[in-house]
Design an enzyme around this catalytic site. Sequence first.
Site, short mmCIF file in Angstrom:
data_model
loop_
_atom_site.label_atom_id
_atom_site.label_comp_id
_atom_site.label_asym_id
_atom_site.label_seq_id
_atom_site.Cartn_x
_atom_site.Cartn_y
_atom_site.Cartn_z
N HIS A 376 0.80 -1.24 0.00
CA HIS A 376 0.00 0.00 0.00
C HIS A 376 0.82 1.26 0.00
CE1 HIS A 376 -3.94 -1.93 0.92
NE2 HIS A 376 -3.16 -2.83 1.49
N LYS A 567 -7.66 14.06 4.51
CA LYS A 567 -6.82 12.87 4.47
C LYS A 567 -5.75 13.07 5.52
CE LYS A 567 -5.99 13.89 0.09
NZ LYS A 567 -5.99 12.78 -0.83
N ARG A 568 -4.93 12.02 5.78
CA ARG A 568 -3.83 12.22 6.72
C ARG A 568 -2.95 13.38 6.26
NH1 ARG A 568 -3.19 8.25 10.83
NH2 ARG A 568 -1.32 9.45 11.33
N LYS A 573 1.35 14.42 0.41
CA LYS A 573 -0.03 14.71 0.01
C LYS A 573 -0.22 16.20 -0.29
CE LYS A 573 -1.85 10.84 2.78
NZ LYS A 573 -2.58 9.93 1.85
N THR A 675 -8.38 6.68 -1.79
CA THR A 675 -9.75 6.16 -1.85
C THR A 675 -10.75 7.27 -1.54
OG1 THR A 675 -9.37 5.36 0.40
CG2 THR A 675 -9.31 3.72 -1.36
N LYS A 679 -14.61 8.38 -3.11
CA LYS A 679 -15.83 8.76 -2.37
C LYS A 679 -16.36 10.09 -2.88
CE LYS A 679 -13.73 6.34 1.42
NZ LYS A 679 -12.77 6.49 2.54
#
Length: 840
Positions: A376, A567-568, A573, A675, A679
């Site tokens: 992952h 998100k984290r 990111k 993910t 959504k």
Amino acid sequence: MDNVQLKRSLLTDTLTDIPPMEMDVLSLVNDFRRNYTHTLGRDRHCRSAHYAYQALVLILRERLMECWKQTRYAYEKNDCKTASYLSMEFLIGRTLGNAVLNLGLQENITLALQCLGMELEELADSEHDAGLGNGGLGRLAACFLDSCATLQLPVTGYGIRYDYGMFRQLIVNGEQVEEPDHWLRNGNPWEIARPEYTQRVHFGGRTEYYRDKTDRLAPRWVDTNDVLAIPYDIPIPGYRNCTVNTLRLWKAAATDEFDLGEFNAGLYPESVAAKNSAEQITMVLYPNDSSENGKELRLRQQYFLASASLQDVLSRWVGTHGSDFSRFAGKNVFQLNDTHPSCAVAELMRLLMDEHGLGWEQAWEITTATMAYTNHTLLPEALEKWPVRLFRTLLPRLLDIIFEINARFLAEVSRRWPGDTGRLSRMSLIEEGPEPMVRMAYLAISASFSVNGVAALHSRLLAEGLFSDFFELWPNKFNNKTNGVTPRRWLVWSNPGLTQLLDETIGAGWEVDLDRLREILPLTEDGSFRERWYRVKLANKERLAKLVADECGVVFDPRALFDVQVKRIHEYKRQLLNVLHVIHLYDRIKRGDTGDWTQRCVLIGGKAAPGYFMAKRIIKLISNVAAVINADPDASPLLKVAFLPNYSVSAMEIIAPGTDLSEQISTAGKEASGTGNMKFMMNGAITIGTLDGANIEIRDEVGDENFFLFGLSAEQVEELRHSYDPAAIIANDEDLARVLQLLSSGHFNHFEPGIFDPIMHAITNPGDPWLVAADFRSYVEAQKQAAALFRDREEWTRRSIRNTARSGFFSTDRTMREYNDQIWHLPQVPPKVNICSISG
Ligand code: 26W
């Protein structure tokens, strides 16, 4: 209890005539009252909503029980192959709403509660999230279980029952403060303890050789400190199909053995107290999602999960098939959710050899035919390695086995590439050096028949980069399984408005056949449909605005563009890129460059690992920038910014439906899949994103014109690294220069001098791995396009509709079919019909 002879005939095993539980409103009302008064012992004087919630759970649980048993029986009777999904994390969130939905009871429960003067939503809201995961990997496991039950696949989830889940995040003076999440404080009515299936897990001790029955020298693990593993089962209902699968979570407990030395010395309380350390194993979830920290307790957790789960499967095997393991591999498969449970490789070898008497060859054949590994992450710092030294003291027998696996593996490598010593040391399961380490990913790959990534790009990069040596050796092991999300939770449950519109437009059934959403495509040209679509989105934005007002004290105007990144918090990111854009918008406002302005509300949320300095500093920056902008009368009518504390599964259920613009802006080649992106898309948001992870596949599905693309590709990122010159980029970009000027001038930290220096340094550093400055210009341009398009309500709505319509591929039903068709090969096994009245 043991010596009580239970009259089997009196139990339900042989009886099928337990009447199915009624699902009508009156029965639900009566059962609710019975549970409330008789089971829970409450009456009208009780004012706590908690007991009403509990009574509701009990009536749902009763209705799941018979199906749960019949599902087990159907799997047993068919003696079918089963999969065990081993994961250190299952980020379940809330269960109540999902159970109501999957049982098909939404309408009747709503009515029953109305009769009792209550509301389903209110009770559902009082449930504590089961936050047994960090982020993507844990939530994926939960979505997988939902889809497997819906597809009626015999899959059991195995995990850990942490007393403390993911920490609760408070924001104090703009900074993250962690609070423990004691989610079990008021009990968990969804779990059923099954102490009768307790397992014993060994730690410490040493390997000893003894003469076995055939007079051969055989190893055994002795002088161990043992811990008990007690299973707690959580039902996983399929969608209106009578299947109820199991999530089995292990809790650690002390054995009843006493240290006799201390005991006899009169130290009774001391020797009882020492038992505490056993119970600590399942005390708390490690809140890191991107770098391993090498803590002994974490390795204990990992082995505890692997050993207890494998013993559970093996003891069931022996119970039905005796000691013949010849058909075991044909009936079992273990999916390793990242390397976290990869001790299972060596543990299965140990159990088969030491406990069940198999030879190495047969044990290895079984292990390599049953283990499958999912990766992952591409971040090298997240790849798990454990010191050999730690293994030697904690799991000495496992280390013997790992050494043996490695010796045989390296022999294979040298047969294939004779004399290639560089390759041998690169590929060895043991990294040599002053502190030799076990490379857990290599252990997992060497024993697995399948190795998969979680999006097309990610799987390709694994084969070309991180695991290229292994890909060369075993190309056929490598495959891709693009992630998904369950549409039941992420569309039907969280977006009832859109669900109703879809039901009315294309008729029910799309929830389990998500490609059918394409049927709405022609309606993009229907003005009245677009109007209804717009109204649904607006209502969802009002709901989200309320959440933001309650949690952040910031007022969002539902007519504005809702621009969301949750998100984290991690540098890769690039929440930082988002903030730089926000500062740029603010700068434009202050310069008076506001012609054709699109009103925008920016929402950012997510947790930082408690030890991750930069991530925490980025939260502080977002908070400070938000405070300045929201308090500025020039800016705040045009731009609002909020940091949402304690982002969680249940928060996302409100956020995704209320979002217009989904921020998926990682440095290309770093986000394995994502993910959250799926959504948002499913709920009609348009993505602004890089060519990273599953964004690429989202764009392929939805079409270029319905996606705001920007930034360097993964290849360009690697190419640029050698010559990256952020100073030159800044010098050539007036907007970026002004933004960084504002940032370094202390404009956002008047009373906290210097606190954002580390951030300035990160952006201007030629070694910045995340290339924030490199993508700034194209990001700003893409944001401009988004803003312009948003002003054209009709066109924006068309593209929103297309996003939902083309999200079918991202259902975990599709993902699970692929795992099953290409890796697991399980039969679909429905439970006996007519035992419950759940149906579509
Ligand atoms: C050892 C510490 C640690 C803990 C967790 C390292 C790495 C992890 C996970 C692998 C991090 C994770 O959650 N990865 C995410 O997995 C999602 C599901 O596949 C992907 O969608 C995300 O892109 C990926 O970051």
